[in-house]
Design an enzyme around this catalytic site. Structure first.
Site, short mmCIF file in Angstrom:
data_model
loop_
_atom_site.label_atom_id
_atom_site.label_comp_id
_atom_site.label_asym_id
_atom_site.label_seq_id
_atom_site.Cartn_x
_atom_site.Cartn_y
_atom_site.Cartn_z
N ASP A 7 0.85 -0.99 -0.01
CA ASP A 7 -0.05 0.00 -0.06
C ASP A 7 0.98 1.26 -0.01
OD1 ASP A 7 -2.40 1.52 0.36
OD2 ASP A 7 -1.89 1.89 2.33
N GLU A 67 -1.57 -1.22 -5.42
CA GLU A 67 -2.88 -0.68 -5.83
C GLU A 67 -2.69 0.18 -6.98
OE1 GLU A 67 -5.91 2.25 -4.00
OE2 GLU A 67 -5.31 0.65 -2.63
N ASP A 140 -2.40 1.10 6.98
CA ASP A 140 -1.41 0.72 5.84
C ASP A 140 -1.03 -0.80 5.57
OD1 ASP A 140 -1.18 3.63 5.28
OD2 ASP A 140 -0.28 3.73 7.30
#
Length: 165
Positions: A7, A67, A140
């Site tokens: 992340d 992502e 996170d």
């Protein structure tokens, strides 16, 4: 398979490593690489790269996932995040790992079953899918584990589709 989910963030880059067959997932490690907003961006990027190299060196994942770029209202924030993603992708490539990129919608759908799920729903499902008794270190790290679960699920599906019948 061992999957490293990442992340990306300029202040906190989360990572989560799971072992998975695509249906059953087990936690190996999760945490965050922290940088100081007082440091210059290039120093922060170096810290993130060094931290990821260490995680990859210790845990030897088979693949990694991040992502995909998403729309951000603040242009400065989006540019800094893009720098972090670039460093993360480079570090993954240096390690020779295959990488998957997933939209927030795909990640939430894989983990929760609903693409518009709230962060709390994702957190609850990550803990449920992994059978965790204690909370993960940070949001996170939890988000990174969700990315890893998404990748493991997609990879298993691709293998099933490609298998001769």
């Amino acid at each position: 398979m061992r999957v490293l989910g990442i992340d990306c963030g300029t202040q906190h880059t989360g990572y989560g490593l799971i072992s998975s067959d695509g249906r059953s997932h087990h936690m190996i490690a999760a945490g965050s690489i922290h940088t100081s907003p007082k440091e210059p961006l290039e120093t922060r990027l170096l810290t993130i790269a060094q931290g990821l190299r260490e995680v990859i060196g210790i845990h030897s994942p088979d693949s990694a996932a991040v992502e995909a770029v998403f729309y951000a209202q603040n242009v400065k924030t989006a540019l800094k995040l893009s720098h972090v993603r670039g460093v993360v992708l480079l570090t993954i490539a240096e390690a020779g790992l295959a990488v998957g990129e997933y939209s927030p919608l795909e990640i939430k759908t894989s983990v929760v079953g609903y693409g518009r799920a709230e962060k709390q729903q994702v957190k609850l499902m990550v803990h449920s899918l992994l059978g965790l008794e204690t909370e993960l270190e940070s949001e996170d790290a939890c988000d990174a584990v969700a990315v890893a679960i998404c990748h493991a699920t997609h990879a298993a599906f691709r293998l099933q589709v490609a298998a001769p019948r």
